[in-house]
Structures are given as C-alpha cells and as structure tokens.
Design a protein around this motif. Structure first.
Motif, PDB file in Angstrom:
ATOM      1  N   PHE A  33     -33.411  -4.598  35.166  1.00 57.21           N
ATOM      2  CA  PHE A  33     -32.271  -4.928  34.320  1.00 57.21           C
ATOM      3  C   PHE A  33     -31.206  -3.841  34.421  1.00 57.21           C
ATOM      4  O   PHE A  33     -31.516  -2.668  34.605  1.00 57.21           O
ATOM      5  CB  PHE A  33     -32.690  -5.010  32.845  1.00 57.21           C
ATOM      6  CG  PHE A  33     -33.710  -6.052  32.548  1.00 57.21           C
ATOM      7  CD1 PHE A  33     -35.057  -5.818  32.768  1.00 57.21           C
ATOM      8  CD2 PHE A  33     -33.334  -7.264  32.008  1.00 57.21           C
ATOM      9  CE1 PHE A  33     -36.013  -6.775  32.478  1.00 57.21           C
ATOM     10  CE2 PHE A  33     -34.277  -8.234  31.702  1.00 57.21           C
ATOM     11  CZ  PHE A  33     -35.616  -7.985  31.940  1.00 57.21           C
ATOM     12  N   TYR A  35     -28.073  -2.654  31.823  1.00 64.53           N
ATOM     13  CA  TYR A  35     -27.451  -2.818  30.519  1.00 64.53           C
ATOM     14  C   TYR A  35     -26.250  -1.885  30.437  1.00 64.53           C
ATOM     15  O   TYR A  35     -26.248  -0.795  31.008  1.00 64.53           O
ATOM     16  CB  TYR A  35     -28.418  -2.469  29.387  1.00 64.53           C
ATOM     17  CG  TYR A  35     -29.410  -3.556  29.045  1.00 64.53           C
ATOM     18  CD1 TYR A  35     -30.586  -3.698  29.775  1.00 64.53           C
ATOM     19  CD2 TYR A  35     -29.165  -4.432  27.994  1.00 64.53           C
ATOM     20  CE1 TYR A  35     -31.493  -4.696  29.455  1.00 64.53           C
ATOM     21  CE2 TYR A  35     -30.075  -5.428  27.671  1.00 64.53           C
ATOM     22  CZ  TYR A  35     -31.233  -5.555  28.402  1.00 64.53           C
ATOM     23  OH  TYR A  35     -32.122  -6.545  28.091  1.00 64.53           O
ATOM     24  N   GLN A  37     -23.924   0.251  27.698  1.00 60.21           N
ATOM     25  CA  GLN A  37     -23.980   0.745  26.330  1.00 60.21           C
ATOM     26  C   GLN A  37     -22.761   1.617  26.050  1.00 60.21           C
ATOM     27  O   GLN A  37     -22.604   2.680  26.655  1.00 60.21           O
ATOM     28  CB  GLN A  37     -25.266   1.536  26.067  1.00 60.21           C
ATOM     29  CG  GLN A  37     -25.424   1.982  24.623  1.00 60.21           C
ATOM     30  CD  GLN A  37     -26.703   2.738  24.363  1.00 60.21           C
ATOM     31  OE1 GLN A  37     -27.249   3.371  25.247  1.00 60.21           O
ATOM     32  NE2 GLN A  37     -27.189   2.678  23.129  1.00 60.21           N
ATOM     33  N   GLY A  40     -22.467   4.815  20.548  1.00 54.14           N
ATOM     34  CA  GLY A  40     -22.708   4.398  19.177  1.00 54.14           C
ATOM     35  C   GLY A  40     -23.053   2.940  19.006  1.00 54.14           C
ATOM     36  O   GLY A  40     -23.169   2.465  17.868  1.00 54.14           O
ATOM     37  N   GLU A  41     -23.207   2.221  20.122  1.00 50.55           N
ATOM     38  CA  GLU A  41     -23.521   0.797  20.027  1.00 50.55           C
ATOM     39  C   GLU A  41     -24.833   0.502  20.741  1.00 50.55           C
ATOM     40  O   GLU A  41     -25.341   1.298  21.520  1.00 50.55           O
ATOM     41  CB  GLU A  41     -22.387  -0.032  20.644  1.00 50.55           C
ATOM     42  CG  GLU A  41     -21.040   0.140  19.946  1.00 50.55           C
ATOM     43  CD  GLU A  41     -19.955  -0.698  20.588  1.00 50.55           C
ATOM     44  OE1 GLU A  41     -18.778  -0.480  20.261  1.00 50.55           O
ATOM     45  OE2 GLU A  41     -20.266  -1.570  21.426  1.00 50.55           O
ATOM     46  N   ALA A  42     -25.378  -0.663  20.460  1.00 50.66           N
ATOM     47  CA  ALA A  42     -26.592  -1.095  21.144  1.00 50.66           C
ATOM     48  C   ALA A  42     -26.257  -1.536  22.570  1.00 50.66           C
ATOM     49  O   ALA A  42     -25.127  -1.909  22.869  1.00 50.66           O
ATOM     50  CB  ALA A  42     -27.232  -2.251  20.373  1.00 50.66           C
ATOM     51  N   PRO A  43     -27.238  -1.513  23.447  1.00 47.31           N
ATOM     52  CA  PRO A  43     -27.005  -1.973  24.825  1.00 47.31           C
ATOM     53  C   PRO A  43     -26.705  -3.463  24.875  1.00 47.31           C
ATOM     54  O   PRO A  43     -27.185  -4.229  24.041  1.00 47.31           O
ATOM     55  CB  PRO A  43     -28.336  -1.677  25.522  1.00 47.31           C
ATOM     56  CG  PRO A  43     -29.028  -0.694  24.652  1.00 47.31           C
ATOM     57  CD  PRO A  43     -28.592  -0.985  23.269  1.00 47.31           C
ATOM     58  N   PHE A  45     -26.660  -6.756  27.682  1.00 55.70           N
ATOM     59  CA  PHE A  45     -27.235  -7.193  28.957  1.00 55.70           C
ATOM     60  C   PHE A  45     -26.144  -7.435  29.996  1.00 55.70           C
ATOM     61  O   PHE A  45     -25.128  -8.059  29.718  1.00 55.70           O
ATOM     62  CB  PHE A  45     -28.030  -8.468  28.713  1.00 55.70           C
ATOM     63  CG  PHE A  45     -28.532  -9.149  29.950  1.00 55.70           C
ATOM     64  CD1 PHE A  45     -27.864 -10.247  30.468  1.00 55.70           C
ATOM     65  CD2 PHE A  45     -29.663  -8.694  30.589  1.00 55.70           C
ATOM     66  CE1 PHE A  45     -28.328 -10.882  31.609  1.00 55.70           C
ATOM     67  CE2 PHE A  45     -30.133  -9.330  31.727  1.00 55.70           C
ATOM     68  CZ  PHE A  45     -29.463 -10.423  32.237  1.00 55.70           C
ATOM     69  N   TYR A  48     -29.994  -9.165  35.722  1.00 55.90           N
ATOM     70  CA  TYR A  48     -31.447  -9.153  35.911  1.00 55.90           C
ATOM     71  C   TYR A  48     -31.733  -9.528  37.355  1.00 55.90           C
ATOM     72  O   TYR A  48     -31.243 -10.537  37.850  1.00 55.90           O
ATOM     73  CB  TYR A  48     -32.108 -10.144  34.961  1.00 55.90           C
ATOM     74  CG  TYR A  48     -33.582 -10.387  35.209  1.00 55.90           C
ATOM     75  CD1 TYR A  48     -34.042 -11.594  35.735  1.00 55.90           C
ATOM     76  CD2 TYR A  48     -34.509  -9.406  34.878  1.00 55.90           C
ATOM     77  CE1 TYR A  48     -35.394 -11.808  35.938  1.00 55.90           C
ATOM     78  CE2 TYR A  48     -35.866  -9.624  35.087  1.00 55.90           C
ATOM     79  CZ  TYR A  48     -36.302 -10.830  35.610  1.00 55.90           C
ATOM     80  OH  TYR A  48     -37.639 -11.040  35.806  1.00 55.90           O
ATOM     81  N   LEU A  87     -27.419   1.563  31.823  1.00 56.65           N
ATOM     82  CA  LEU A  87     -28.857   1.818  31.787  1.00 56.65           C
ATOM     83  C   LEU A  87     -29.585   0.893  32.752  1.00 56.65           C
ATOM     84  O   LEU A  87     -29.378  -0.319  32.736  1.00 56.65           O
ATOM     85  CB  LEU A  87     -29.400   1.583  30.374  1.00 56.65           C
ATOM     86  CG  LEU A  87     -28.709   2.325  29.228  1.00 56.65           C
ATOM     87  CD1 LEU A  87     -29.292   1.886  27.893  1.00 56.65           C
ATOM     88  CD2 LEU A  87     -28.862   3.816  29.394  1.00 56.65           C
ATOM     89  N   LEU A  97     -40.885  -2.550  29.293  1.00 52.49           N
ATOM     90  CA  LEU A  97     -39.634  -2.045  29.846  1.00 52.49           C
ATOM     91  C   LEU A  97     -39.683  -0.528  29.960  1.00 52.49           C
ATOM     92  O   LEU A  97     -39.969   0.170  28.999  1.00 52.49           O
ATOM     93  CB  LEU A  97     -38.459  -2.442  28.955  1.00 52.49           C
ATOM     94  CG  LEU A  97     -37.721  -3.737  29.270  1.00 52.49           C
ATOM     95  CD1 LEU A  97     -36.653  -4.002  28.232  1.00 52.49           C
ATOM     96  CD2 LEU A  97     -37.115  -3.693  30.657  1.00 52.49           C
ATOM     97  N   TRP A  99     -37.255   2.581  30.793  1.00 48.83           N
ATOM     98  CA  TRP A  99     -35.815   2.820  30.805  1.00 48.83           C
ATOM     99  C   TRP A  99     -35.445   4.083  31.584  1.00 48.83           C
ATOM    100  O   TRP A  99     -36.113   5.103  31.490  1.00 48.83           O
ATOM    101  CB  TRP A  99     -35.305   2.991  29.370  1.00 48.83           C
ATOM    102  CG  TRP A  99     -35.361   1.735  28.568  1.00 48.83           C
ATOM    103  CD1 TRP A  99     -36.403   1.286  27.825  1.00 48.83           C
ATOM    104  CD2 TRP A  99     -34.328   0.753  28.438  1.00 48.83           C
ATOM    105  NE1 TRP A  99     -36.076   0.081  27.245  1.00 48.83           N
ATOM    106  CE2 TRP A  99     -34.816  -0.265  27.599  1.00 48.83           C
ATOM    107  CE3 TRP A  99     -33.036   0.648  28.960  1.00 48.83           C
ATOM    108  CZ2 TRP A  99     -34.057  -1.382  27.266  1.00 48.83           C
ATOM    109  CZ3 TRP A  99     -32.273  -0.469  28.622  1.00 48.83           C
ATOM    110  CH2 TRP A  99     -32.797  -1.458  27.786  1.00 48.83           C
ATOM    111  N   GLY A 100     -34.346   3.985  32.315  1.00 49.47           N
ATOM    112  CA  GLY A 100     -33.722   5.173  32.872  1.00 49.47           C
ATOM    113  C   GLY A 100     -32.917   5.867  31.788  1.00 49.47           C
ATOM    114  O   GLY A 100     -32.695   5.316  30.707  1.00 49.47           O
ATOM    115  N   ALA A 101     -32.464   7.077  32.082  1.00 49.97           N
ATOM    116  CA  ALA A 101     -31.723   7.858  31.087  1.00 49.97           C
ATOM    117  C   ALA A 101     -30.276   7.417  30.965  1.00 49.97           C
ATOM    118  O   ALA A 101     -29.578   7.837  30.052  1.00 49.97           O
ATOM    119  CB  ALA A 101     -31.785   9.342  31.444  1.00 49.97           C
ATOM    120  N   GLY A 102     -29.833   6.578  31.897  1.00 50.31           N
ATOM    121  CA  GLY A 102     -28.469   6.079  31.809  1.00 50.31           C
ATOM    122  C   GLY A 102     -27.495   6.903  32.624  1.00 50.31           C
ATOM    123  O   GLY A 102     -27.691   8.107  32.832  1.00 50.31           O
TER     124      GLY A 102
END
Lengths: 109, 114
Positions: A33, A35, A37, A40-43, A45, A48, A87, A97, A99-102
């Motif tokens: 995936f 994402y 971000q 201050g906000e959620a990721p 999508f 995929y 991300l 899932l 996750w990478g650090a972004g």
C-alpha cells in the motif's frame, strides 16, 4: 526481521515529477500500500499493488516488483498540496500491515 | 469504502487522569479494528487489535492494563488511556480493515497530557 525502507525526505519542484522508492523484507507478501499523510491528519489511501507492474491512477502511479522486494510511487505534475508524508506499507503472510517510516515530500514553487 | 469516525479529535488532560477515545465504523460491520500510535516524525505503530466480543490482542511492549480496549459491538471500539502521563502524549489513530485490500482510518486523536 521485517523491514520497510524508504527515504526520509525528498524535495521536488511544483509541476515536476518525483519518484518515491520503497524496499521491503517481510515474512510473506500479500500486497503493498501507499498512503498519503498530511501533518496532524490520519493517512489516506493512495494505491494497492499485489501483482507486478504499474498501476496508474490520475497523477499518481505505483509500481511493484515482488522478486526485487521493491515498489515506487510516482507523482506527476506536482502541486503544492502534494507536500505530505508518503507511507509505504506491506501486508505480510498473516495479513498484518508492516509500515515504513514514511517519506516527507517537500514541494517548492 | 468504510466510513470511520474517531472522537475526540484532540484532548488535553492532566497527568494521572484517564482519557477515552472512540472509534466508530459508520457503514461497515467491523469485527476487527486496529489501534495505532504515532509520535512526531515517526511511522504508525500498531498498539493492539481490537476484536468484537473478545479480548484485544496487544503488541509486544504495549501495557494492556494501561491501554484498555473495549469492542462491544460491530460498530464501536474504545481505547482508554488510564493514568495518563506526559509520555503518553501522541497521535492515536484507529483503522477498520475491510478485507485484504484496504484499511480505512479514523481522523485521529491528538492527546496531550500536561
């Protein structure tokens, strides 16, 4: 162990193209995936990939090579609002899932 | 896709008090929900998997007695941070998986413990 690697930060110019790479080593693979971000906000999508190849969706494209454990997110015609963290996340054999650090993308005028 | 509502968006509390965060799946029956924590400039860290009608599954290093999770219905999971301390200040996010193709996220809760 399980590991996702992506660059910490990238800078690009408005209107240009940028490619954000992601490499992974996980216990099994059931999809990757991307994402976006904003601070201050959620990721949210973006894409995929579960099969090798390129998936295109508007200005954003995502590529996957399972044999190389590699993916990239390609952003075209960059806009200032594209400044965000991107991300990379992989679903492992247990469908968990990882996750990478972004990658923080900075867009300059 | 699923609509996930998380409340509150931000909260400031005194050290030693408890804070409850709600995560609602508005249009999808969620037997599972995930709770994440994200410190500044860091990636999402999975804290626990919330399971409807049963105990949550906590990740290694996450204190289950401190982070109480209740998933009493298919639409609601709550995370309670008990006896909060300044080091618990973080961004908490819930997500609802809808199969193996995508997870939908709540808006997140910014917790500041003073």
């Amino acid at each position: 162990g399980q590991n996702i690697d992506q660059p910490t930060e990238m800078t690009a110019t408005e209107g240009a193209i940028v490619q954000i790479n992601c490499t992974y080593q996980t216990s099994g693979f059931n999809g990757l995936f991307w994402y976006q971000q904003h601070a201050g906000e959620a990721p949210t999508f973006l894409s995929y990939n579960v099969l090798d190849g390129l998936e295109e969706k508007g200005r954003f494209s995502s590529f996957l090579s399972r044999s190389k454990g590699y993916s990239y997110l390609l952003l075209k015609e960059l806009q200032m609002k594209d400044s965000a963290s991107y991300l990379c996340a992989v679903t492992d054999s247990n469908y968990q899932l990882i996750w990478g650090a972004g990658t923080k993308l900075i867009i300059k005028p | 896709g699923a609509v996930v509502s998380q409340h509150p968006s931000w909260v400031i509390c005194k050290s030693g008090t408890s804070v409850k965060i709600e995560c609602r799946s508005l249009d999808f029956q969620a037997t599972t929900m995930f709770w994440y924590r994200q410190f500044p400039k860091q990636s999402l860290m999975l804290m626990a998997t919330s399971n409807e009608g049963s105990k949550a599954t906590y990740e290694q290093g996450v204190e289950k007695d401190k982070f109480l999770i209740n998933h009493a219905s298919l639409t609601l999971s709550t995370l309670t941070v008990t006896s909060a301390h300044p080091e618990d200040s973080s961004f908490y996010i819930c997500s609802v998986p809808t199969g193996n193709t995508e997870a939908f996220f709540g808006q997140g809760t910014r917790l500041t413990v003073v």
